[in-house]
Scaffold this motif. Structure first.
Motif, PDB file in Angstrom:
ATOM      1  N   ASN A   1     -65.096 -17.458 -23.538  1.00 38.10           N
ATOM      2  CA  ASN A   1     -66.029 -16.552 -24.211  1.00 38.10           C
ATOM      3  C   ASN A   1     -66.516 -17.094 -25.547  1.00 38.10           C
ATOM      4  O   ASN A   1     -66.442 -16.423 -26.564  1.00 38.10           O
TER       5      ASN A   1
ATOM      6  N   ARG B   1     -71.311 -10.903 -23.605  1.00 39.57           N
ATOM      7  CA  ARG B   1     -70.765  -9.729 -22.934  1.00 39.57           C
ATOM      8  C   ARG B   1     -69.680  -9.068 -23.780  1.00 39.57           C
ATOM      9  O   ARG B   1     -69.607  -7.838 -23.862  1.00 39.57           O
ATOM     10  N   PHE B   2     -68.823  -9.877 -24.373  1.00 36.59           N
ATOM     11  CA  PHE B   2     -67.693  -9.382 -25.175  1.00 36.59           C
ATOM     12  C   PHE B   2     -67.768  -9.975 -26.581  1.00 36.59           C
ATOM     13  O   PHE B   2     -67.417 -11.144 -26.773  1.00 36.59           O
TER      14      PHE B   2
ATOM     15  N   VAL C   1     -61.279  -5.503 -26.372  1.00 37.27           N
ATOM     16  CA  VAL C   1     -62.741  -5.434 -26.491  1.00 37.27           C
ATOM     17  C   VAL C   1     -63.351  -5.087 -25.134  1.00 37.27           C
ATOM     18  O   VAL C   1     -62.926  -5.604 -24.097  1.00 37.27           O
ATOM     19  N   THR C   2     -64.342  -4.211 -25.148  1.00 42.28           N
ATOM     20  CA  THR C   2     -64.999  -3.807 -23.898  1.00 42.28           C
ATOM     21  C   THR C   2     -66.472  -4.213 -23.898  1.00 42.28           C
ATOM     22  O   THR C   2     -67.091  -4.353 -24.960  1.00 42.28           O
ATOM     23  N   ASP C   3     -67.010  -4.368 -22.689  1.00 32.56           N
ATOM     24  CA  ASP C   3     -68.445  -4.619 -22.561  1.00 32.56           C
ATOM     25  C   ASP C   3     -69.201  -3.295 -22.510  1.00 32.56           C
ATOM     26  O   ASP C   3     -68.606  -2.215 -22.687  1.00 32.56           O
TER      27      ASP C   3
ATOM     28  N   SER D   1     -62.806  -4.064 -20.068  1.00 29.32           N
ATOM     29  CA  SER D   1     -62.170  -4.762 -21.174  1.00 29.32           C
ATOM     30  C   SER D   1     -62.036  -6.253 -20.888  1.00 29.32           C
ATOM     31  O   SER D   1     -62.079  -6.693 -19.725  1.00 29.32           O
ATOM     32  N   VAL D   2     -61.858  -7.016 -21.950  1.00 31.85           N
ATOM     33  CA  VAL D   2     -61.579  -8.444 -21.800  1.00 31.85           C
ATOM     34  C   VAL D   2     -60.334  -8.646 -20.945  1.00 31.85           C
ATOM     35  O   VAL D   2     -60.297  -9.503 -20.052  1.00 31.85           O
TER      36      VAL D   2
END
Length: 408
Positions: free
Chosen positions: A122, A127-128, A150-152, A157-158
């Motif tokens: 990432n 996205r995140f 962390v969420t999109d 979530s990641v």
């Protein structure tokens, strides 16, 4: 397996077919099925070359060539994830170039280091957020627990995305040095007809999340003087970012700004929006100029809130100062380019990269190859085969010198 130039180009085409878009780019956002497929492709390639592949708690991939368990590790790599409808060169070229450089040196005798070819998770942050997530966790700038939460935009979530790819593990290592090659994402090298850029420093960056809160209303029945229009407030923020960047740019130094990732609520054609969320960033090589520009922008945001009759929260999200790369590494890279007959120049990186994190924990050499017309984060992104192969040769020579003990 052959590891010559022709094979590199074949591997690049094979890698670029994963997540390919109709206009020649790729769509491999972090944690997506296409990202998972590319990671599996990378694993298969490296295992076929005799490397062992491991993963850490945030999904960074390490393809390991161990000459001697007692030796320290030198890293080389970049990232395989992309922006939405992104280019096929950004990041992925650097991972494959590092892989081929390491493979060309796998029979090195009396090496002073083991080699880890790294795919950082990432880097793009599309996205995140934030960007450079994997290298931020690796360098302890971001706690893995926070990153995994962390969420999109859809609430994934990641941690869930990594689990869907079976992409985590408990591997860990420390780097004694790091090398990365990347497309320039600018037109300086192409304009000057130069083959290799040797990066001597970063630009500073200040990134913000911005939330504009107003009041929902009818687009026809609510008079202008009665509106608390969040989108109008957001538009004033966007204009202010551009105008402030222009105000603080001149022949001596430049400030860049950008706004993106808009979310408008309720996003109906007949409703005055009640909330807008967006991201803003400012960048400059001049620390003092960047500080003044951000201060002026904050003032303009307050004025926008008053004019649109809305509330605006500007929250710092991610920042890094303008910082220099290791001077000894720059000199080693110059010498390596000279020995290969490659033209080169020293320049700064405007964008953030995983190397900008890693340089803070290990001596780092960061290299650029030309980008056609400077196009990036776009399906039309392009670097010529000749320039890609020159970059592979350059990384191989730099890595060879490190293995011989000429750097750290």
């Amino acid at each position: 397996m052959n590891i010559d130039d022709a094979t590199f180009l074949e591997h690049f085409e094979s890698m670029s077919s994963i997540g390919a878009t109709p206009n020649g780019g790729v769509e491999r956002q972090a944690g997506s099925p296409a990202d998972g497929q590319t990671r599996q492709w990378f694993r298969g390639l490296m295992e076929a070359l005799g490397f062992q592949v491991r993963q850490d708690s945030i999904g960074n991939q390490f393809a390991l060539l161990e000459f001697d368990p007692s030796l320290p590790w030198v890293g080389v790599g970049s990232h395989l994830d992309s922006q939405p409808r992104g280019g096929r060169f950004d990041g992925a070229y650097g991972v494959l170039a590092g892989a081929h450089a390491a493979a060309r040196l796998r029979k090195q005798t009396d090496s002073k280091f083991n080699i880890a070819v790294i795919n950082w998770f990432n880097e793009e942050g599309g996205r995140f957020p934030p960007s450079m997530m994997g290298s931020s966790v690796f360098t302890k700038k971001l706690r893995v627990e926070d990153a995994l939460r962390v969420t999109d935009a859809t609430g994934v979530s990641v941690g869930d995305a990594l689990a869907s790819m079976s992409a985590t593990g408990d591997f860990a290592l420390e780097l004694a040095a790091y090398v990365e090659v990347h497309i320039e994402q600018g037109r300086r090298l192409e304009a000057a007809g130069i083959q290799i850029g040797i990066v001597d420093s970063t630009w500073g960056a200040e990134k913000f999340t911005c939330q504009v809160r107003g009041d929902q209303g009818h687009t026809a029945a609510t008079m202008l003087e009665d509106r608390h229009d969040a989108l109008f407030g957001g538009a004033l923020v966007v204009a202010a970012a551009r105008e402030v960047a222009e105000q603080f740019s001149d022949e001596q130094a430049t400030v860049n700004s950008a706004c993106g990732e808009f979310h408008v609520s309720p996003n109906s054609p007949v409703v005055v929006p009640s909330q807008v969320d967006l991201r803003v960033d400012f960048r400059s090589a001049d620390r003092e100029r960047l500080t003044r520009a951000v201060a002026e922008f904050r003032k303009r945001v307050d004025e926008a809130a008053a004019r649109a009759k809305v509330e605006i929260d500007l929250t710092p999200e991610h920042s890094w100062p303008a910082q220099e790369y290791d001077a000894a590494g720059i000199e080693l890279a110059k010498s390596a380019a000279d020995s290969l007959g490659l033209s080169h120049t020293v320049l700064k990186t405007l964008s953030g990269h995983d190397s900008t994190n890693v340089k803070d924990v290990a001596p780092t050499i960061f290299l650029f190859v030309p980008s056609v017309e400077g196009i990036s984060h776009n399906e039309r992104e392009l670097t010529s085969d000749e320039d890609m192969l020159a970059g592979v040769a350059m990384v191989t020579e730099v890595l060879r010198r490190i293995l011989n003990g000429e750097y750290v």
